[in-house]
Design an enzyme around this catalytic site. Structure first.
Site, short mmCIF file in Angstrom:
data_model
loop_
_atom_site.label_atom_id
_atom_site.label_comp_id
_atom_site.label_asym_id
_atom_site.label_seq_id
_atom_site.Cartn_x
_atom_site.Cartn_y
_atom_site.Cartn_z
N ASN A 35 3.83 -6.35 -4.23
CA ASN A 35 2.99 -5.21 -4.58
C ASN A 35 2.26 -5.58 -5.87
O ASN A 35 2.85 -5.60 -6.94
CB ASN A 35 3.89 -3.99 -4.79
CG ASN A 35 3.11 -2.73 -5.06
OD1 ASN A 35 1.89 -2.78 -5.23
ND2 ASN A 35 3.79 -1.61 -5.12
N LYS A 65 5.19 -6.69 -8.35
CA LYS A 65 6.57 -6.30 -8.04
C LYS A 65 6.91 -6.96 -6.72
O LYS A 65 6.07 -7.01 -5.82
CB LYS A 65 6.67 -4.78 -7.85
CG LYS A 65 6.55 -4.00 -9.13
CD LYS A 65 6.82 -2.52 -8.83
CE LYS A 65 6.24 -1.66 -9.91
NZ LYS A 65 5.88 -0.33 -9.48
N ARG A 86 1.59 -4.97 0.03
CA ARG A 86 1.18 -3.58 0.02
C ARG A 86 -0.31 -3.55 -0.31
O ARG A 86 -0.75 -4.08 -1.33
CB ARG A 86 1.95 -2.82 -1.05
CG ARG A 86 1.53 -1.40 -1.11
CD ARG A 86 2.25 -0.64 -2.17
NE ARG A 86 1.88 0.76 -2.08
CZ ARG A 86 2.16 1.64 -3.00
NH1 ARG A 86 2.83 1.29 -4.07
NH2 ARG A 86 1.79 2.89 -2.85
N HIS A 88 0.42 6.83 0.28
CA HIS A 88 1.89 6.86 0.41
C HIS A 88 2.32 6.83 1.88
O HIS A 88 3.42 7.27 2.20
CB HIS A 88 2.51 8.15 -0.20
CG HIS A 88 2.41 8.23 -1.68
ND1 HIS A 88 2.20 9.43 -2.33
CD2 HIS A 88 2.52 7.29 -2.64
CE1 HIS A 88 2.16 9.22 -3.62
NE2 HIS A 88 2.36 7.93 -3.85
N ARG A 124 -2.07 13.07 -13.13
CA ARG A 124 -3.25 13.47 -12.34
C ARG A 124 -3.22 14.97 -12.07
O ARG A 124 -2.16 15.54 -11.82
CB ARG A 124 -3.28 12.74 -11.00
CG ARG A 124 -3.50 11.27 -11.13
CD ARG A 124 -3.52 10.59 -9.77
NE ARG A 124 -2.91 9.29 -9.86
CZ ARG A 124 -2.21 8.71 -8.90
NH1 ARG A 124 -2.05 9.32 -7.73
NH2 ARG A 124 -1.68 7.53 -9.07
N ARG A 161 12.05 13.37 -16.27
CA ARG A 161 13.33 13.41 -17.02
C ARG A 161 13.10 13.99 -18.40
O ARG A 161 13.87 14.84 -18.86
CB ARG A 161 13.92 12.01 -17.13
CG ARG A 161 14.66 11.60 -15.89
CD ARG A 161 14.99 10.15 -15.93
NE ARG A 161 13.75 9.38 -15.79
CZ ARG A 161 13.68 8.19 -15.20
NH1 ARG A 161 14.75 7.61 -14.77
NH2 ARG A 161 12.53 7.58 -15.08
N GLU A 191 14.02 12.89 -4.97
CA GLU A 191 15.41 12.49 -4.72
C GLU A 191 16.37 12.98 -5.78
O GLU A 191 17.55 13.18 -5.51
CB GLU A 191 15.48 10.94 -4.68
CG GLU A 191 14.80 10.34 -3.47
CD GLU A 191 14.51 8.85 -3.65
OE1 GLU A 191 15.29 8.17 -4.35
OE2 GLU A 191 13.50 8.38 -3.10
N ASN A 192 15.86 13.16 -7.01
CA ASN A 192 16.77 13.37 -8.15
C ASN A 192 16.72 14.71 -8.84
O ASN A 192 17.49 14.94 -9.76
CB ASN A 192 16.50 12.29 -9.21
CG ASN A 192 16.82 10.90 -8.69
OD1 ASN A 192 17.95 10.64 -8.30
ND2 ASN A 192 15.84 10.03 -8.66
N GLU A 234 9.81 1.78 0.51
CA GLU A 234 8.53 1.30 1.05
C GLU A 234 8.57 -0.20 1.30
O GLU A 234 8.03 -0.69 2.29
CB GLU A 234 7.40 1.65 0.07
CG GLU A 234 7.11 3.14 0.06
CD GLU A 234 6.31 3.60 -1.14
OE1 GLU A 234 6.89 3.69 -2.23
OE2 GLU A 234 5.12 3.88 -0.98
#
Ligand code: ADP
Length: 401
Positions: free
Chosen positions: A7, A14, A90, A179, A240, A284, A333-334, A383
């Protein structure tokens, strides 16, 4: 066979290396600040972490560094570069041309170049990565996986903007959505977890990370999604704005004299959770600030959940019968609070959250009560694995064909 997924951003790469078909992760890493005086490199193989700082000029040098590290670590992730049987890239924008992952050819590269106009920040670094990888991994097949591909099934009524039609026909201005790899992955996993065929599932999938989007999936296919021509539309995101009255932009430009480049920065980098809270784009931090009584952080969180709730309501109407609502991405998820707030008091629509399951920690799980007509699930997205599976499938048929 091992599959490498890549990516590429403008100054970063990455990557993950998978053993296929077993789908186990062999190595993962990150190279940042390419082109700067010192670049930062981090690789993890079998829980061993290597970190180095050194100058890396461009993506070609970056991929060479990655290859050397895969070969030389202790333990090495590979003994020979030929163990890598395919590289999956990607690619953000596949325009109207690509509805699935494809083996990269000269023609595919030319078409990705064509779509640069639609994704000037993303497609050029994606292409730089592809061109570099074709040189460094010239022995194997290269595959492109497009963020937009899953959304190619969205019908005209949902993808067109109500501006003069010629802007669509002449310039391709329409909703493309992003996505897609993540929405497709969690929709397929949700079908499996609910014991349904992949084309039998109607679901609303919420990808909530730094960028956020929500997709309506009918019979396993995307029929609407919140991001549009660019990833700026839809939900409130880290930096954004998401949906905004176009009149606001006209006002900012005409009345306040804000130039185009500054407007672009304002809407993409200075808005969203950061713009409202004034402190952070990171969820967070916002949760911690909220605990301390920071009203602006609280407002940013409430606005985020409210916008998501509106989209979920809209997509329930789009789908009619709905089997599942799925949350994924760092926030999805968190953060139990986001799931709870965006779905609270929707019993009349058949959604009953199991409060305890919602609070529980990690992993794939159903967080709605048994009597809930619509199941609510948390599914960590992957992904890269999705890209690796597509790459493996294409590499395999390429070799045997
Ligand atoms: P990306 O879109 O870049 O892949 P992620 O999916 O990792 O990003 O999502 C990043 C967002 O998720 C950030 O706002 C981050 O604060 C939030 N996030 C990640 N982990 C947690 C956590 N444990 N609790 C709260 N928020 C989290």
């Amino acid at each position: 066979m091992k599959i490498l997924t890549i990516n590429c951003g403008s100054s970063s790469i990455k990557y993950k290396l998978f053993q296929m078909p077993g789908e186990s992760l062999v190595a993962k890493g990150l190279l940042e600040k390419i082109g700067e005086e010192t670049s930062f490199f981090r690789q993890e193989v079998a829980n061993q972490i290597t970190e180095t700082r050194r100058p890396v000029k461009n993506h070609d040098e970056g991929l060479k560094l990655i290859t050397e590290s895969l070969l030389s670590g202790s333990p090495p992730a590979i003994k020979d570069i030929r163990e890598i049987g395919g590289v999956g890239h990607r690619v953000v924008h596949g325009g109207e041309g690509f509805d699935r992952s494809v083996v990269i050819t000269e023609d595919v590269i030319a078409r990705i170049e064509e779509y640069q106009e639609l994704a000037p920040l993303h497609n050029p670094p994606n292409l730089a990565g592809i061109k570099a990888a074709r040189r460094v991994f010239s022995h194997c097949v290269q595959v492109a996986s497009f963020d937009t591909a899953f959304h190619r099934t969205i019908p005209e009524v949902a993808y067109l903007y109500a501006i003069p039609f010629r802007f669509y026909t002449q310039h391709g201005i329409r909703r493309y959505g992003f996505h897609g790899t993540s929405h497709r992955y969690v929709a397929r996993r949700a079908a499996e977890l609910l014991g349904k065929g992949k084309y039998d599932l109607n679901a609303i999938t919420c990808h909530l990370g730094n960028g956020c989007s929500v997709t309506a999936v009918r019979n396993g296919r995307s029929v609407d999604t919140s991001m549009g021509l660019t990833p700026l539309e839809g939900l409130i995101m880290g930096t954004r704005s998401g949906d905004i009255d176009p009149g606001v932009i006209l006002f900012l430009a005409e009345r306040l004299g804000i130039e185009m480049a500054a407007l672009n920065r304002l809407l993409n980098r200075e808005s969203g959770l950061l713009g409202i809270s004034g402190t952070s784009n990171d969820f967070r931090n916002l949760l911690a600030e909220r605990e301390k009584g920071n009203q602006q952080a609280n407002l940013a969180i409430e606005m985020f959940c409210y916008r998501l709730r509106k989209y979920i309501g809209a997509y329930l109407a789009v789908l009619g019968q709905t089997d599942a609502i799925v949350f994924t991405g760092g926030i999805g998820e968190n953060v139990p609070l986001v799931r709870e707030r965006s779905l609270s008091n929707l019993q009349s629509l058949g959604i009953i959250l199991d409060q305890q399951a919602n609070q529980e920690a990690k992993g794939e799980r159903i967080i709605s009560q048994k009597e809930s007509k619509i199941a609510v699930l948390v599914i960590p997205t992957d992904e890269e694995l999705r890209i690796a599976v597509d790459t493996y499938t294409l590499a395999h048929s390429h070799l045997s064909g």
